[in-house]
Design an enzyme around this catalytic site. Structure first.
Site, mmCIF file in Angstrom:
data_model
loop_
_atom_site.group_PDB
_atom_site.id
_atom_site.type_symbol
_atom_site.label_atom_id
_atom_site.label_comp_id
_atom_site.label_asym_id
_atom_site.label_seq_id
_atom_site.Cartn_x
_atom_site.Cartn_y
_atom_site.Cartn_z
ATOM 1 N N HIS A 25 5.860 -38.774 15.270
ATOM 2 C CA HIS A 25 4.847 -37.731 15.202
ATOM 3 C C HIS A 25 4.692 -37.205 13.775
ATOM 4 C CE1 HIS A 25 2.728 -34.244 17.131
ATOM 5 N NE2 HIS A 25 3.049 -33.712 15.956
ATOM 6 N N GLU A 26 5.819 -36.823 13.160
ATOM 7 C CA GLU A 26 5.746 -36.228 11.820
ATOM 8 C C GLU A 26 5.278 -37.251 10.796
ATOM 9 O OE1 GLU A 26 5.758 -33.194 11.468
ATOM 10 O OE2 GLU A 26 6.569 -32.692 13.428
ATOM 11 N N LYS A 80 0.837 -1.202 0.000
ATOM 12 C CA LYS A 80 0.000 0.000 0.000
ATOM 13 C C LYS A 80 0.873 1.253 0.000
ATOM 14 C CE LYS A 80 -2.061 -1.278 3.779
ATOM 15 N NZ LYS A 80 -1.387 -2.575 3.928
ATOM 16 N N ASP A 130 -0.509 -28.629 17.657
ATOM 17 C CA ASP A 130 -1.500 -29.294 16.800
ATOM 18 C C ASP A 130 -2.871 -29.223 17.439
ATOM 19 O OD1 ASP A 130 0.447 -30.067 15.047
ATOM 20 O OD2 ASP A 130 0.793 -32.007 16.013
HETATM 21 P P1 ADP Z 1 2.132 -1.885 3.397
HETATM 22 O O1 ADP Z 1 0.995 -2.387 2.571
HETATM 23 O O2 ADP Z 1 2.123 -2.512 4.731
HETATM 24 O O3 ADP Z 1 2.239 -0.407 3.395
HETATM 25 P P2 ADP Z 1 4.549 -1.674 1.911
HETATM 26 O O4 ADP Z 1 3.994 -0.897 0.787
HETATM 27 O O5 ADP Z 1 5.356 -0.922 2.879
HETATM 28 O O6 ADP Z 1 3.401 -2.474 2.661
HETATM 29 O O7 ADP Z 1 5.369 -2.877 1.301
HETATM 30 C C1 ADP Z 1 6.527 -3.359 1.915
HETATM 31 C C2 ADP Z 1 7.510 -3.874 0.893
HETATM 32 O O8 ADP Z 1 7.010 -5.041 0.273
HETATM 33 C C3 ADP Z 1 7.756 -2.912 -0.232
HETATM 34 O O9 ADP Z 1 8.773 -2.020 0.079
HETATM 35 C C4 ADP Z 1 8.159 -3.828 -1.375
HETATM 36 O O10 ADP Z 1 9.537 -4.115 -1.325
HETATM 37 C C5 ADP Z 1 7.411 -5.102 -1.084
HETATM 38 N N1 ADP Z 1 6.204 -5.211 -1.904
HETATM 39 C C6 ADP Z 1 4.944 -5.298 -1.438
HETATM 40 N N2 ADP Z 1 4.070 -5.414 -2.444
HETATM 41 C C7 ADP Z 1 4.760 -5.377 -3.589
HETATM 42 C C8 ADP Z 1 4.421 -5.440 -4.970
HETATM 43 N N3 ADP Z 1 3.158 -5.566 -5.387
HETATM 44 N N4 ADP Z 1 5.413 -5.380 -5.879
HETATM 45 C C9 ADP Z 1 6.682 -5.256 -5.484
HETATM 46 N N5 ADP Z 1 7.073 -5.174 -4.203
HETATM 47 C C10 ADP Z 1 6.143 -5.255 -3.248
HETATM 48 ZN ZN ZN Z 2 2.349 -32.188 14.864
#
Ligand code: ADP
Ligand code: ZN
Ligand code: MG
Length: 629
Positions: free
Chosen positions: A406-407, A189, A482
């Protein structure tokens, strides 16, 4: 200056200098050796001797008229001076007078500078802290944001609107006031907003929600006002408020326990700036949040944030595109297939993928290479999901045996359950919190789950504990995680998905954030009766017990395969899914077939149903260490 004056003043007098006492002076006068004398107010006297040398002496105050008469008689040229007007002493006295002011001024300057503008902060408290990108823009562009074509289109359109408003005005369209980006953390975002700042040809104001909040009531509102005044001056402009939930939280109604005056005033100001009596023309507000459910409804109504763009966790093709963006400038070996990496990272956000690519590069450097191999990605992925790998020797031999049992139990139940996600890898290498892990890869990316799938998920989760009971005759602490997860899933099946005939088709969601995986118990009381709770508890226990029963039956029916898998695990520590299927005499189902054992990347399952934001790790089955044991 003091030192310079001290050193410099005596040096002005010529070298040929004598210091005489009074008797010597008188003797010189009598002998006619004294040419001139300059007498100061305090009796100091200087002058010239007839041999050209200068002298200084002190004349006692008691020397009276006799002394002067004597000087006159000897034909000495007499000068008298008024007290203390030498240049040096004048400067000194000025300095002493000024020094308090100088010191105070210096301290003031230092304080306002070193305290990070503390002083200025207090004086300019109502000033907005927005960072303005105008001529100098961030270098991020839309090309850096992979995937999310829909979201990008929508946001681009808003920017277009600012640039060529006439076109839209011609059609009678009004500019959108705001765009709210909603999505789990790390989905890009902020990155998207930065791309807007980089590409929009209009001033871009960036500010985080929390920077409105200050100790003093009213400051936030003043800052909002200032921000919009500033933006209006430079309209058309874009204002970006990151993490808007910091100020945009629902205002407390009646019955609220805590009211937050400052935050509410800030929000009110924001509301009226966006769509009040004097709506801001030519300003688009972009905002981002990962907690849309706490936002005030007034903020979300049309006219304020009329567009809401959801930015979900990336799907398979988007993950691939994001990986590509982050592998730019890295040298990948021919064996690296980003499709496989993308397939193995369900539930990863963009930030997780960026981290994955970076960890892979670090792994390569650690191994003394600069070309990234497939196993670098595999290792990075396991590290992100499970934590750092430790050698198997941290476990005692009998612990290793238990973990293997277990695994292998999880894995075999998954193999023999018709709708369970295919097994991709079983390991008894401890990593992070987990002592071992069974990783399952969904054959396809699922968006919803059928009832049969949920029952199989439950039995797979209980497969570990069932196996311990079948082969070792007793349970262990290793199953704690689990059991917690199985109970949580069963509770959801009963309470939310309406999958229990006794409770029936009613839903009592536990509430909390959609994206952050449940916000815990609500503050208010339960919306159902005590008896219902008891019935829910009974049903949950029944579901989990039945799942354990199914798992036990599967393992008992195939006990020979089970023992062989345990032996194989103890010998090799990590067994690929295909080997498990071969041992069981079954063909790996659908999607699993595309993952050959050579693919160093082993794939994990998806988050739990009803929890779109579930971490990838929750699909695999890391068995937590319960250290008390
Ligand atoms: P938020 O949605 O929490 O604001 P950010 O925009 O800060 O997230 O994203 C964090 C990092 O993740 C970015 O700096 C980038 O490196 C990576 N990232 C997230 N989404 C994308 C995307 N669609 N394409 C490329 N890099 C991405
Ligand atoms: Zn387990
Ligand atoms: Mg952000």
């Amino acid at each position: 200056m003091f030192i310079v004056l001290f050193l410099f003043l005596p040096a002005t007098t010529p070298g040929e200098h004598e210091t005489l006492n009074y008797s010597q002076f008188l003797a010189n006068v009598s002998a006619g050796h004294v040419e001139t004398v300059t007498i100061g107010a305090n009796g100091q006297a200087t002058g010239k001797l007839s041999n050209g040398r200068t002298y200084s002496t002190v004349i006692p105050a008691q020397a009276g008229q006799d002394f002067l008469t004597k000087l006159e008689a000897s034909d000495v040229q007499i000068t008298a001076t008024v007290p203390g007007v030498s240049f040096g002493s004048q400067v000194l006295s000025f300095l002493i007078l000024l020094s308090p002011f100088l010191i105070i001024g210096f301290l003031w300057y230092r304080m306002s500078k070193s305290a990070g503008g503390h002083l200025q902060g207090v004086l300019g408290v109502g000033r907005s802290r927005a960072k303005v990108f105008d001529a100098e823009r961030p270098s991020t562009t839309f090309a850096d944001v992979a995937g999310y074509e829909g979201a990008k289109l929508e946001i681009r359109e808003v920017v277009e609107f600012l640039r060529q408003g006439e076109r839209y005005a011609l059609a009678g369209a009004k500019a959108p006031r705001g765009v709210l980006m909603i999505g789990p953390p790390g989905t890009g975002k902020t990155l998207l907003a930065r791309a807007v700042a980089g590409e929009a040809a209009v001033p871009f104001f960036s500010v985080t929600g929390s920077s409105f909040v200050e100790m003093f009531v009213g400051v936030g509102a003043a800052r909002v006002r200032d921000l919009f005044t500033e933006a209006k001056k430079r309209a058309p402009a874009i204002v970006f408020v990151d993490e808007i939930d910091a100020i945009g939280q629902r205002r407390s109604g009646t019955g609220a326990m805590v009211a937050n005056d400052e935050r509410e005033q800030t929000l009110n100001q924001l509301l009226s700036e966006m769509d009040g009596f004097e709506p801001a023309a030519g300003i688009v507000v972009l905002a981002a949040t990962n907690r849309p459910e706490v936002l005030d409804p007034a903020l979300l109504r049309p006219g304020r944030f009329d567009r809401q763009v959801t930015i979900p966790l990336p799907n398979l093709s988007e993950r691939r595109a994001i990986l590509e963006v982050h592998c730019r400038g890295k040298q990948l070996d021919a064996g690296v297939d980003l499709d496989v990496v993308a397939r193995g990272t369900p539930g990863f956000s963009g930030a997780d993928l960026a981290n994955l690519a970076n960890e892979a590069a670090i792994n390569a450097v650690r191994a003394g290479r600069h070309v990234l191999l497939a196993e670098d990605f595999a290792e990075a992925r396991d590290r992100i999901i499970l934590g750092r790998r430790e050698g198997s020797n941290v476990l005692l031999p009998e612990e290793k045996q238990t973990v293997a049992v277990h695994e292998a139990g999880h894995a075999l139940v998954a193999v023999y359950s018709p709708t369970a996600d295919p097994v991709a890898k079983v390991t008894i290498l401890p990593a992070g919190q987990a002592l071992g892990a069974t990783e399952q890869l969904p054959a396809v990316e699922r968006h919803m789950y059928g009832e049969d799938h949920l029952y199989d998920m439950l039995s797979v989760m209980l497969g570990g504990r069932a196996g311990e009971l079948v082969l070792l005759g007793q349970g262990s602490t290793g199953a704690a995680n689990d059991l917690a997860r199985a109970t949580e899933l069963a509770t959801k099946m009963v309470r939310e998905f309406g999958l229990s005939s006794r409770i029936g088709p009613v839903g009592y969601p536990s509430g909390g954030s959609v994206f952050l995986g449940g916000g815990g118990a609500a503050l208010s009381s339960r919306p159902f009766a005590e008896q219902t709770q008891a019935a829910i508890d009974d049903e949950v226990a029944r579901l989990v017990k039945e799942a354990e029963q199914r798992a036990s039956e599967i393992l008992q029916d195939h006990q020979d395969v089970y023992s062989r898998l345990v032996a194989l695990l103890l010998e090799r520590e990590t067994v690929d899914g295909d080997q498990v299927y071969a041992l069981a005499g079954r063909a790996p189902p659908g999607g699993g077939a595309t993952v050959s054992p050579e693919d160093a990347l082993h794939l994990a399952g998806r988050g739990e149903p009803g929890q779109p934001g579930g971490r990838a790790a929750s699909g695999s089955s890391p068995d937590t260490r319960t250290s008390a044991a």
